[in-house]
Design a protein around this motif. Sequence first.
Motif, PDB file in Angstrom:
ATOM      1  N   GLU A  48       0.830  -1.210   0.000  1.00 53.52           N
ATOM      2  CA  GLU A  48       0.000   0.000   0.000  1.00 53.52           C
ATOM      3  C   GLU A  48       0.864   1.261   0.000  1.00 53.52           C
ATOM      4  O   GLU A  48       0.628   2.204  -0.754  1.00 53.52           O
ATOM      5  N   ALA A  49       1.898   1.255   0.824  1.00 55.71           N
ATOM      6  CA  ALA A  49       2.739   2.451   0.947  1.00 55.71           C
ATOM      7  C   ALA A  49       3.458   2.774  -0.358  1.00 55.71           C
ATOM      8  O   ALA A  49       3.673   3.944  -0.674  1.00 55.71           O
ATOM      9  N   LEU A  50       3.836   1.743  -1.103  1.00 59.04           N
ATOM     10  CA  LEU A  50       4.594   1.981  -2.337  1.00 59.04           C
ATOM     11  C   LEU A  50       3.713   1.872  -3.579  1.00 59.04           C
ATOM     12  O   LEU A  50       4.214   1.900  -4.703  1.00 59.04           O
ATOM     13  N   ASN A  51       2.410   1.701  -3.348  1.00 61.05           N
ATOM     14  CA  ASN A  51       1.466   1.597  -4.463  1.00 61.05           C
ATOM     15  C   ASN A  51       1.813   0.438  -5.402  1.00 61.05           C
ATOM     16  O   ASN A  51       1.808   0.575  -6.624  1.00 61.05           O
ATOM     17  N   LEU A  52       2.147  -0.683  -4.798  1.00 65.96           N
ATOM     18  CA  LEU A  52       2.446  -1.904  -5.539  1.00 65.96           C
ATOM     19  C   LEU A  52       1.408  -2.957  -5.164  1.00 65.96           C
ATOM     20  O   LEU A  52       0.700  -2.808  -4.162  1.00 65.96           O
ATOM     21  N   SER A  53       1.356  -4.036  -5.936  1.00 65.60           N
ATOM     22  CA  SER A  53       0.462  -5.128  -5.543  1.00 65.60           C
ATOM     23  C   SER A  53       1.151  -5.982  -4.475  1.00 65.60           C
ATOM     24  O   SER A  53       2.387  -6.000  -4.378  1.00 65.60           O
ATOM     25  N   ARG A  54       0.356  -6.672  -3.710  1.00 68.65           N
ATOM     26  CA  ARG A  54       0.933  -7.586  -2.712  1.00 68.65           C
ATOM     27  C   ARG A  54       1.778  -8.646  -3.403  1.00 68.65           C
ATOM     28  O   ARG A  54       2.811  -9.064  -2.887  1.00 68.65           O
ATOM     29  N   ALA A  55       1.332  -9.094  -4.574  1.00 71.72           N
ATOM     30  CA  ALA A  55       2.070 -10.126  -5.308  1.00 71.72           C
ATOM     31  C   ALA A  55       3.454  -9.617  -5.708  1.00 71.72           C
ATOM     32  O   ALA A  55       4.440 -10.355  -5.654  1.00 71.72           O
ATOM     33  N   GLU A  56       3.531  -8.335  -6.096  1.00 72.89           N
ATOM     34  CA  GLU A  56       4.838  -7.778  -6.474  1.00 72.89           C
ATOM     35  C   GLU A  56       5.781  -7.771  -5.264  1.00 72.89           C
ATOM     36  O   GLU A  56       6.942  -8.147  -5.366  1.00 72.89           O
ATOM     37  N   VAL A  57       5.279  -7.338  -4.139  1.00 73.43           N
ATOM     38  CA  VAL A  57       6.115  -7.284  -2.934  1.00 73.43           C
ATOM     39  C   VAL A  57       6.518  -8.698  -2.520  1.00 73.43           C
ATOM     40  O   VAL A  57       7.700  -8.978  -2.259  1.00 73.43           O
ATOM     41  N   HIS A  58       5.555  -9.586  -2.499  1.00 69.64           N
ATOM     42  CA  HIS A  58       5.827 -10.975  -2.129  1.00 69.64           C
ATOM     43  C   HIS A  58       6.856 -11.590  -3.081  1.00 69.64           C
ATOM     44  O   HIS A  58       7.773 -12.300  -2.658  1.00 69.64           O
ATOM     45  N   GLY A  59       6.715 -11.292  -4.374  1.00 69.20           N
ATOM     46  CA  GLY A  59       7.635 -11.843  -5.371  1.00 69.20           C
ATOM     47  C   GLY A  59       9.070 -11.416  -5.116  1.00 69.20           C
ATOM     48  O   GLY A  59       9.995 -12.218  -5.239  1.00 69.20           O
ATOM     49  N   VAL A  60       9.268 -10.172  -4.742  1.00 64.48           N
ATOM     50  CA  VAL A  60      10.625  -9.684  -4.482  1.00 64.48           C
ATOM     51  C   VAL A  60      11.175 -10.318  -3.202  1.00 64.48           C
ATOM     52  O   VAL A  60      12.326 -10.753  -3.149  1.00 64.48           O
ATOM     53  N   ILE A  61      10.355 -10.417  -2.191  1.00 65.78           N
ATOM     54  CA  ILE A  61      10.814 -11.009  -0.921  1.00 65.78           C
ATOM     55  C   ILE A  61      11.252 -12.456  -1.135  1.00 65.78           C
ATOM     56  O   ILE A  61      12.276 -12.894  -0.611  1.00 65.78           O
ATOM     57  N   THR A  62      10.483 -13.192  -1.914  1.00 61.94           N
ATOM     58  CA  THR A  62      10.808 -14.616  -2.085  1.00 61.94           C
ATOM     59  C   THR A  62      11.916 -14.833  -3.121  1.00 61.94           C
ATOM     60  O   THR A  62      12.559 -15.875  -3.113  1.00 61.94           O
ATOM     61  N   PHE A  63      12.153 -13.845  -3.985  1.00 62.53           N
ATOM     62  CA  PHE A  63      13.199 -13.998  -5.007  1.00 62.53           C
ATOM     63  C   PHE A  63      14.591 -13.913  -4.386  1.00 62.53           C
ATOM     64  O   PHE A  63      15.497 -14.652  -4.757  1.00 62.53           O
ATOM     65  N   TYR A  64      14.781 -13.011  -3.461  1.00 60.31           N
ATOM     66  CA  TYR A  64      16.110 -12.772  -2.899  1.00 60.31           C
ATOM     67  C   TYR A  64      16.336 -13.636  -1.654  1.00 60.31           C
ATOM     68  O   TYR A  64      15.579 -13.559  -0.690  1.00 60.31           O
ATOM     69  N   HIS A  65      17.424 -14.417  -1.708  1.00 60.05           N
ATOM     70  CA  HIS A  65      17.721 -15.324  -0.591  1.00 60.05           C
ATOM     71  C   HIS A  65      17.991 -14.585   0.713  1.00 60.05           C
ATOM     72  O   HIS A  65      17.834 -15.158   1.788  1.00 60.05           O
ATOM     73  N   ASP A  66      18.422 -13.337   0.607  1.00 59.89           N
ATOM     74  CA  ASP A  66      18.804 -12.629   1.830  1.00 59.89           C
ATOM     75  C   ASP A  66      17.603 -12.205   2.680  1.00 59.89           C
ATOM     76  O   ASP A  66      17.758 -11.882   3.852  1.00 59.89           O
ATOM     77  N   PHE A  67      16.427 -12.196   2.084  1.00 57.31           N
ATOM     78  CA  PHE A  67      15.256 -11.798   2.870  1.00 57.31           C
ATOM     79  C   PHE A  67      14.670 -13.009   3.590  1.00 57.31           C
ATOM     80  O   PHE A  67      14.471 -14.063   3.005  1.00 57.31           O
ATOM     81  N   ARG A  68      14.409 -12.833   4.873  1.00 57.81           N
ATOM     82  CA  ARG A  68      13.828 -13.903   5.699  1.00 57.81           C
ATOM     83  C   ARG A  68      12.358 -13.623   5.929  1.00 57.81           C
ATOM     84  O   ARG A  68      12.002 -12.504   6.293  1.00 57.81           O
ATOM     85  N   ARG A  69      11.549 -14.659   5.824  1.00 55.28           N
ATOM     86  CA  ARG A  69      10.119 -14.504   6.118  1.00 55.28           C
ATOM     87  C   ARG A  69       9.791 -14.971   7.525  1.00 55.28           C
ATOM     88  O   ARG A  69       8.680 -14.741   8.009  1.00 55.28           O
ATOM     89  N   VAL A  70      10.728 -15.658   8.131  1.00 55.71           N
ATOM     90  CA  VAL A  70      10.545 -16.082   9.535  1.00 55.71           C
ATOM     91  C   VAL A  70      11.831 -15.737  10.283  1.00 55.71           C
ATOM     92  O   VAL A  70      12.897 -15.640   9.675  1.00 55.71           O
ATOM     93  N   PRO A  71      11.764 -15.571  11.589  1.00 61.14           N
ATOM     94  CA  PRO A  71      12.970 -15.219  12.335  1.00 61.14           C
ATOM     95  C   PRO A  71      14.042 -16.304  12.222  1.00 61.14           C
ATOM     96  O   PRO A  71      13.719 -17.489  12.132  1.00 61.14           O
ATOM     97  N   ALA A  72      15.291 -15.865  12.209  1.00 62.45           N
ATOM     98  CA  ALA A  72      16.402 -16.814  12.177  1.00 62.45           C
ATOM     99  C   ALA A  72      16.636 -17.371  13.575  1.00 62.45           C
ATOM    100  O   ALA A  72      16.117 -16.858  14.573  1.00 62.45           O
ATOM    101  N   GLY A  73      17.454 -18.421  13.636  1.00 64.26           N
ATOM    102  CA  GLY A  73      17.869 -18.964  14.924  1.00 64.26           C
ATOM    103  C   GLY A  73      18.841 -18.011  15.614  1.00 64.26           C
ATOM    104  O   GLY A  73      19.245 -16.990  15.052  1.00 64.26           O
ATOM    105  N   ARG A  74      19.244 -18.378  16.842  1.00 64.62           N
ATOM    106  CA  ARG A  74      20.180 -17.519  17.588  1.00 64.62           C
ATOM    107  C   ARG A  74      21.532 -17.438  16.877  1.00 64.62           C
ATOM    108  O   ARG A  74      22.246 -16.453  16.999  1.00 64.62           O
ATOM    109  N   HIS A  75      21.904 -18.499  16.180  1.00 60.41           N
ATOM    110  CA  HIS A  75      23.113 -18.502  15.354  1.00 60.41           C
ATOM    111  C   HIS A  75      22.697 -18.792  13.916  1.00 60.41           C
ATOM    112  O   HIS A  75      21.741 -19.535  13.695  1.00 60.41           O
TER     113      HIS A  75
END
Length: 155
Positions: A48-75
């Motif tokens: 909403e803030a960037l006037n993009l579709s949810r699918a576009e945002v989701h697509g970028v998050i899942t494309f890049y390995h560096d983005f995490r969708r769940v918290p990482a472990g302590r290490h």
Amino acid sequence: MKTEDPRIGRVRALAAAYHAPDGLLPLLHDVQAAFGHIDDIFVPAIAEALNLSRAEVHGVITFYHDFRRVPAGRHVVRLCRAEACQARGARAIEAAAVERLGVAMGATRADGAVTLEPVYCLGMCATGPNALVDGVPVSRIDGARLDRLAAEILA
Ligand code: FES
């Protein structure tokens, strides 16, 4: 009435500094830096803030390995899977890491102790097999070094 997750207000505040489309990647980095991951519930606010579709945002998050969708472990152990490290035995090291750390590649242990994930070249190809352990490079990993790392991580 359902109460909004208070983190979403913070996401909106971070998003105020950016505009689409160029702002999406830096905003996602900011969100991950703030929360350690990009929760799926943040996606509508980002879109909403960037006037993009949810699918576009989701697509970028899942494309890049560096983005995490769940918290990482302590290490976080990131093992290099790229060619030069493969030629130096990274496949066997990965199998041993999965066994010694008690977690599948790409997963986090149920007790949250460690996340094991792949990375594709750390730029230290001559000294492989390589890994990043909590952001610190570790080279020439063999069974003994892996045992020491696992003991420290799981202590
Ligand atoms: S291939 Fe592993 S660091 Fe380059």
